[in-house]
Motif scaffolding. Structure first.
Motif, PDB file in Angstrom:
ATOM      1  N   ALA A 135     -95.815  47.031  -5.576  1.00  0.00           N
ATOM      2  CA  ALA A 135     -95.631  48.193  -4.712  1.00  0.00           C
ATOM      3  C   ALA A 135     -94.801  47.773  -3.509  1.00  0.00           C
ATOM      4  CB  ALA A 135     -96.995  48.721  -4.250  1.00  0.00           C
ATOM      5  N   ILE A 136     -93.964  48.704  -3.055  1.00  0.00           N
ATOM      6  CA  ILE A 136     -93.108  48.419  -1.908  1.00  0.00           C
ATOM      7  C   ILE A 136     -92.808  49.730  -1.192  1.00  0.00           C
ATOM      8  CG2 ILE A 136     -90.995  48.572  -3.327  1.00  0.00           C
ATOM      9  CD1 ILE A 136     -89.783  46.331  -1.570  1.00  0.00           C
ATOM     10  N   ASP A 137     -92.701  49.678   0.124  1.00  0.00           N
ATOM     11  CA  ASP A 137     -92.302  50.854   0.899  1.00  0.00           C
ATOM     12  C   ASP A 137     -90.907  51.279   0.415  1.00  0.00           C
ATOM     13  OD1 ASP A 137     -92.711  52.298   3.799  1.00  0.00           O
ATOM     14  OD2 ASP A 137     -90.603  51.835   3.390  1.00  0.00           O
ATOM     15  N   ARG A 138     -90.703  52.570   0.176  1.00  0.00           N
ATOM     16  CA  ARG A 138     -89.432  52.992  -0.440  1.00  0.00           C
ATOM     17  C   ARG A 138     -88.234  52.692   0.453  1.00  0.00           C
ATOM     18  NH1 ARG A 138     -86.512  57.605  -0.256  1.00  0.00           N
ATOM     19  NH2 ARG A 138     -88.223  58.791   0.665  1.00  0.00           N
ATOM     20  N   LEU A 139     -88.382  52.973   1.749  1.00  0.00           N
ATOM     21  CA  LEU A 139     -87.232  52.731   2.634  1.00  0.00           C
ATOM     22  C   LEU A 139     -86.995  51.233   2.836  1.00  0.00           C
ATOM     23  CD1 LEU A 139     -87.737  55.607   5.213  1.00  0.00           C
ATOM     24  CD2 LEU A 139     -86.208  55.526   3.211  1.00  0.00           C
ATOM     25  N   TYR A 140     -88.073  50.470   2.801  1.00  0.00           N
ATOM     26  CA  TYR A 140     -87.910  49.017   2.904  1.00  0.00           C
ATOM     27  C   TYR A 140     -87.167  48.479   1.681  1.00  0.00           C
ATOM     28  CZ  TYR A 140     -89.037  44.079   3.478  1.00  0.00           C
ATOM     29  OH  TYR A 140     -88.949  42.718   3.596  1.00  0.00           O
ATOM     30  N   PHE A 141     -87.472  49.037   0.525  1.00  0.00           N
ATOM     31  CA  PHE A 141     -86.755  48.655  -0.698  1.00  0.00           C
ATOM     32  C   PHE A 141     -85.255  48.899  -0.523  1.00  0.00           C
ATOM     33  CE2 PHE A 141     -85.305  49.834  -5.092  1.00  0.00           C
ATOM     34  CZ  PHE A 141     -85.593  48.642  -5.739  1.00  0.00           C
ATOM     35  N   GLU A 142     -84.923  50.038   0.101  1.00  0.00           N
ATOM     36  CA  GLU A 142     -83.504  50.339   0.371  1.00  0.00           C
ATOM     37  C   GLU A 142     -82.924  49.359   1.378  1.00  0.00           C
ATOM     38  OE1 GLU A 142     -82.513  54.362   1.559  1.00  0.00           O
ATOM     39  OE2 GLU A 142     -83.643  55.128  -0.168  1.00  0.00           O
ATOM     40  N   GLU A 143     -83.679  49.106   2.457  1.00  0.00           N
ATOM     41  CA  GLU A 143     -83.187  48.176   3.479  1.00  0.00           C
ATOM     42  C   GLU A 143     -82.878  46.811   2.879  1.00  0.00           C
ATOM     43  OE1 GLU A 143     -86.128  50.262   6.563  1.00  0.00           O
ATOM     44  OE2 GLU A 143     -86.104  48.068   6.737  1.00  0.00           O
ATOM     45  N   LEU A 144     -83.686  46.408   1.918  1.00  0.00           N
ATOM     46  CA  LEU A 144     -83.478  45.097   1.284  1.00  0.00           C
ATOM     47  C   LEU A 144     -82.330  45.127   0.276  1.00  0.00           C
ATOM     48  CD1 LEU A 144     -87.039  43.626   0.528  1.00  0.00           C
ATOM     49  CD2 LEU A 144     -85.379  42.860   2.227  1.00  0.00           C
ATOM     50  N   GLY A 145     -81.637  46.243   0.193  1.00  0.00           N
ATOM     51  CA  GLY A 145     -80.512  46.310  -0.734  1.00  0.00           C
ATOM     52  C   GLY A 145     -80.962  46.452  -2.177  1.00  0.00           C
ATOM     53  N   MET A 146     -82.130  47.017  -2.377  1.00  0.00           N
ATOM     54  CA  MET A 146     -82.679  47.243  -3.725  1.00  0.00           C
ATOM     55  C   MET A 146     -82.532  45.975  -4.563  1.00  0.00           C
ATOM     56  SD  MET A 146     -81.921  51.186  -4.398  1.00  0.00           S
ATOM     57  CE  MET A 146     -81.327  52.241  -3.110  1.00  0.00           C
ATOM     58  N   TYR A 147     -81.842  46.074  -5.694  1.00  0.00           N
ATOM     59  CA  TYR A 147     -81.591  44.869  -6.491  1.00  0.00           C
ATOM     60  C   TYR A 147     -80.095  44.586  -6.532  1.00  0.00           C
ATOM     61  CZ  TYR A 147     -86.246  44.850  -8.711  1.00  0.00           C
ATOM     62  OH  TYR A 147     -87.583  44.771  -8.972  1.00  0.00           O
ATOM     63  N   ASP A 148     -79.744  43.347  -6.837  1.00  0.00           N
ATOM     64  CA  ASP A 148     -78.362  42.989  -7.135  1.00  0.00           C
ATOM     65  C   ASP A 148     -78.057  43.515  -8.541  1.00  0.00           C
ATOM     66  OD1 ASP A 148     -75.977  41.877  -7.858  1.00  0.00           O
ATOM     67  OD2 ASP A 148     -76.654  39.773  -7.701  1.00  0.00           O
ATOM     68  N   GLU A 149     -77.225  44.554  -8.596  1.00  0.00           N
ATOM     69  CA  GLU A 149     -76.973  45.172  -9.907  1.00  0.00           C
ATOM     70  C   GLU A 149     -75.991  44.369 -10.764  1.00  0.00           C
ATOM     71  OE1 GLU A 149     -77.244  49.455 -10.481  1.00  0.00           O
ATOM     72  OE2 GLU A 149     -77.200  49.613  -8.281  1.00  0.00           O
ATOM     73  N   GLY A 150     -75.506  43.259 -10.211  1.00  0.00           N
ATOM     74  CA  GLY A 150     -74.746  42.340 -11.054  1.00  0.00           C
ATOM     75  C   GLY A 150     -75.677  41.568 -11.986  1.00  0.00           C
ATOM     76  N   ILE A 151     -76.974  41.655 -11.736  1.00  0.00           N
ATOM     77  CA  ILE A 151     -77.971  41.022 -12.606  1.00  0.00           C
ATOM     78  C   ILE A 151     -78.213  41.964 -13.779  1.00  0.00           C
ATOM     79  CG2 ILE A 151     -80.340  40.158 -12.739  1.00  0.00           C
ATOM     80  CD1 ILE A 151     -80.169  39.418  -9.805  1.00  0.00           C
ATOM     81  N   LYS A 152     -77.921  41.485 -14.966  1.00  0.00           N
ATOM     82  CA  LYS A 152     -77.899  42.372 -16.127  1.00  0.00           C
ATOM     83  C   LYS A 152     -79.149  42.274 -17.013  1.00  0.00           C
ATOM     84  CE  LYS A 152     -73.759  43.814 -15.191  1.00  0.00           C
ATOM     85  NZ  LYS A 152     -73.702  45.019 -14.364  1.00  0.00           N
ATOM     86  N   ILE A 153     -79.512  43.349 -17.595  1.00  0.00           N
ATOM     87  CA  ILE A 153     -80.548  43.477 -18.642  1.00  0.00           C
ATOM     88  C   ILE A 153     -81.937  42.993 -18.237  1.00  0.00           C
ATOM     89  CG2 ILE A 153     -81.205  42.962 -21.058  1.00  0.00           C
ATOM     90  CD1 ILE A 153     -78.844  44.795 -20.930  1.00  0.00           C
ATOM     91  N   TRP A 154     -82.104  41.701 -18.043  1.00  0.00           N
ATOM     92  CA  TRP A 154     -83.449  41.133 -17.861  1.00  0.00           C
ATOM     93  C   TRP A 154     -83.308  39.742 -17.250  1.00  0.00           C
ATOM     94  CZ3 TRP A 154     -86.191  36.813 -18.941  1.00  0.00           C
ATOM     95  CH2 TRP A 154     -87.585  36.905 -19.072  1.00  0.00           C
ATOM     96  N   GLY A 155     -84.149  39.429 -16.287  1.00  0.00           N
ATOM     97  CA  GLY A 155     -84.271  38.045 -15.834  1.00  0.00           C
ATOM     98  C   GLY A 155     -83.548  37.736 -14.533  1.00  0.00           C
ATOM     99  N   GLY A 156     -84.260  37.093 -13.610  1.00  0.00           N
ATOM    100  CA  GLY A 156     -83.647  36.644 -12.362  1.00  0.00           C
ATOM    101  C   GLY A 156     -83.843  37.597 -11.205  1.00  0.00           C
ATOM    102  N   GLU A 157     -84.008  38.885 -11.517  1.00  0.00           N
ATOM    103  CA  GLU A 157     -84.130  39.865 -10.432  1.00  0.00           C
ATOM    104  C   GLU A 157     -85.425  39.652  -9.646  1.00  0.00           C
ATOM    105  OE1 GLU A 157     -85.525  40.597 -13.228  1.00  0.00           O
ATOM    106  OE2 GLU A 157     -87.336  41.635 -12.578  1.00  0.00           O
ATOM    107  N   ASN A 158     -86.441  39.119 -10.302  1.00  0.00           N
ATOM    108  CA  ASN A 158     -87.700  38.874  -9.598  1.00  0.00           C
ATOM    109  C   ASN A 158     -87.536  37.759  -8.558  1.00  0.00           C
ATOM    110  OD1 ASN A 158     -87.334  37.148 -11.829  1.00  0.00           O
ATOM    111  ND2 ASN A 158     -89.497  36.636 -11.886  1.00  0.00           N
ATOM    112  N   LEU A 159     -86.723  36.746  -8.893  1.00  0.00           N
ATOM    113  CA  LEU A 159     -86.474  35.684  -7.914  1.00  0.00           C
ATOM    114  C   LEU A 159     -85.578  36.191  -6.795  1.00  0.00           C
ATOM    115  CD1 LEU A 159     -86.051  32.515 -10.160  1.00  0.00           C
ATOM    116  CD2 LEU A 159     -88.099  33.381  -9.024  1.00  0.00           C
ATOM    117  N   GLU A 160     -84.581  36.991  -7.152  1.00  0.00           N
ATOM    118  CA  GLU A 160     -83.716  37.566  -6.114  1.00  0.00           C
ATOM    119  C   GLU A 160     -84.572  38.317  -5.101  1.00  0.00           C
ATOM    120  OE1 GLU A 160     -80.483  40.878  -4.827  1.00  0.00           O
ATOM    121  OE2 GLU A 160     -82.041  41.278  -6.253  1.00  0.00           O
TER     122      GLU A 160
END
Ligand code: UD2
Ligand code: MN
Length: 578
Positions: free
Chosen positions: A312-337
């Motif tokens: 769970a995460i505050d929605r606006l905080y998720f935005e402030e953090l730049g959501m996810y790096d969408e260069g990360i494809k399909i699966w894997g690594g986004e959790n570490l990012e």
């Protein structure tokens, strides 16, 4: 509220099925002739508690006795019990296993609203009262080729175990599933019967889980976001603990304990509550034990990294953090990012030991990744991006143990580096210092290969999966200078690390000890090797007069120190500068 469920005509489970009113809800099939009606009630509903002031002012997590459903107790899977396929199911079970890499035939027999035990510890149960002013949430579930009954059970468990008022909406996003008719109209019909607002979106083209989550998050309007995988069962009280933590501190990412649903029997196994998330030199997420934590702990645990699927995460905080790096494809690594970013840019990640969500851990990945490259290439490119943006000089260590990550081009990361600047984030070194992760270099003197004069290098022999190295016997192999399993780290306290494992004479043996990898432990002198500059020997500090020695071609053993033996002369070849 009345829920319409559907039973398949080919059901063979016997009596229960012929009594529609009491039959457990089953997956919708193509025909709705045998529909059963089941009631959903909001077990947290204020109106149900009469004049009880406590219950009017607060959400009260119900006692276990109140959460047991009315299904026959011997129905498959009730209370999280194992259900192994009986003979008449074996064929279907085998034939369909690869669809999801879990036993969907078994899942189909288990009621969508199966009862689950309350597995919170006593201190958690003592904290069962929550103020009614908690923030609401948009639950986001993205999926690709999800099984039918597992997805529906995810939804039913949410509706049955969550205060409806806190569910602002459920957003389902189908990431371009292929040939799964039940995910179209039948799923749409099913969600229309749910008592909470639920929408189903669909990607025309496969986006992968990262971009899919971003897309869903942009649609969401709840105060917080609650990410879930599509094959989970949430347990008693789960959401309240998570939201309360966010209410206390909006820059929190809050994860539940991830309990296990076994892929063959859908049995509930309790997730450990004394572990936190770390990661290896190969960027593989993993769990590490926290020493000294009691089983009755009810306080949130700070965790360096998270598994990624459930939080769970505050929605606006998720935005402030730049959501996810969408260069990360399909699966894997986004959790570490997300993990590095959150900690390094002023937030915190905690696991709440009172919040439990059970997740089906598959046998292996069932779906394809990208058409034009292998699964590993995609994942390593993802890791490359994370390393480039967040790891500073420590990426050299990652590159050394997995040269593929160094070699592959992860694409342009400039916008993510900009983000890091904009958020004024601290260094990776600070992040490591905060947690003192055992596998990362602290007070090291050297990182690279360790070889004998005959060009044999210490090799961890752990294969590609670094997390499987515990107790493996190290060996002396031809030096290949390609890093990987020949990369060790020598610390100022004389330990020789391979990731979070350390070289130690096999404690099970009294003589002719081979050398194995054990968990690094400051208190174990057996793991300390003093390097003698004059003789190039590595002398064990516990076993006096004993040295690291190569016997024959490749056996690494402990042997009596002898300055005349070339097989005891070691040199360090620095390959990584940190
Ligand atoms: C774990 C995480 C997952 C994610 C992943 C690393 C848990 C319990 N799960 O996944 O959330 O962090 O590690 O990236 O922590 N999916 C799509 N499109 C795709 C591929 C997957 O929508 O192209 C969905 C999939 O249907 C599922 C979710 O993404 O709902 C995670 O995938 P998974 O369940 O196959 O992998 P898992 O549990 O190992
Ligand atoms: Mn999953």
């Amino acid at each position: 509220h009345v829920l319409i469920g559907f039973c398949s005509e080919s059901d063979q489970e016997g009596e229960h099925y012929r009594q529609p009113r009491s039959a457990p809800i089953r997956s919708p099939s193509s025909s709705d002739k045998n529909s059963v009606k089941l009631k959903f009630t909001d077990i947290y509903n204020k109106d149900l508690c009469g004049k009880d002031q406590d219950c009017q002012d607060n959400f009260i997590v119900p006692e276990e006795s109140a959460i047991i459903n009315s299904n026959p107790p011997n129905w498959p899977g009730e209370m999280g019990s194992a259900y192994l396929p009986p003979d008449h199911l074996l064929e279907e079970s085998k034939a369909r296993f690869a669809e999801n890499m879990f036993d969907i035939a078994v899942s189909d027999r288990i009621a969508l609203d199966r009862a689950m035990p309350d597995i919170r510890n006593e201190n958690c149960k003592a904290h069962s009262k929550f103020n009614h002013n908690l923030p609401n949430t948009s639950i986001i579930i993205v999926f690709h080729n999800e099984g039918n009954s597992t997805l529906l059970r995810t939804l039913v468990s949410i509706v049955n175990r969550t205060p409806w008022r806190l569910i602002h909406e459920i957003i389902l996003l189908d990431d371009a599933s292929v040939d799964r008719e039940y995910l179209n109209e039948p799923l749409q019909r099913f969600i229309e019967t749910l008592p909470v607002r639920t929408i189903l979106l669909k990607n025309e083209k496969r986006l992968g889980l990262i971009s899919s989550r971003v897309k869903a998050a942009k649609v969401a309007t709840g105060e917080t976001l609650m990410f879930l995988d599509s094959h989970v069962e949430v347990l008693n009280g789960w959401l309240l603990y998570l939201l309360e933590e966010i209410q206390k501190d909006r820059t929190s990412i809050v994860c539940p304990i991830i309990d296990v649903l076994t892929y063959d029997a859908f049995q509930l196994l309790h997730g450990a509550t004394d572990i936190f998330g770390t990661f290896s030199w190969k960027m593989i997420f993993r769990w590490s034990k926290i020493p000294g934590l009691t089983a009755n702990n009810a306080q949130p645990i700070s965790t360096p990294t998270m598994a990624g699927g459930l939080y769970a995460i505050d929605r606006l905080y998720f935005e402030e953090l730049g959501m996810y790096d969408e260069g990360i494809k399909i699966w894997g690594g986004e959790n570490l990012e997300m993990s590095f970013k959150c900690w390094m840019c002023g937030g915190r990640i905690v696991i709440h030991p009172c919040s439990h969500v059970a997740h089906v851990f598959r046998k292996e990945t069932p779906y394809k990744f990208l058409e034009h490259e292998s699964i590993f290439v995609t994942i390593f490119k993802n890791y490359k991006r994370v390393a480039l943006v967040w790891l500073d000089e420590y990426k050299e260590l990652i590159y050394a143990v997995n040269p593929d990550i160094k070699r592959l081009d992860g694409g342009d990361v400039s916008s993510r580096i900009e983000l890091r600047k904009k958020l004024n984030c601290s260094s990776f070194r600070d992040f490591l210092d905060r947690f003192q992760l055992k596998n990362f270099p602290f007070n090291h003197r050297f990182i690279g290969s360790i070889s004998t004069s005959s060009r044999r290098c210490l090799d961890s022999m752990t294969g590609p999966d670094i997390s499987k190295g515990l107790n493996t016997q190290v060996s002396a192999q031809a030096c290949h200078a390609e890093g990987g399993n020949q990369i060790f780290l020598y610390t100022t306290s004389n330990k020789i690390h391979f990731d979070e494992l350390c070289l130690e004479p096999n404690p099970e043996k009294a003589s002719n000890q081979d050398i194995i990898l054990t968990l690094c432990n400051d208190e174990r002198n057996q793991q300390n090797w003093e390097y003698d500059q004059q003789t190039s020997q590595l002398k064990n500090e516990f076993y006096q007069g004993q040295c690291l020695h190569v016997s024959g071609n490749s056996d690494v053993v402990l042997a009596r120190c002898d300055t005349n033996k070339p097989s005891q002369k070691w040199s360090f070849n620095q390959e990584v500068q940190l």
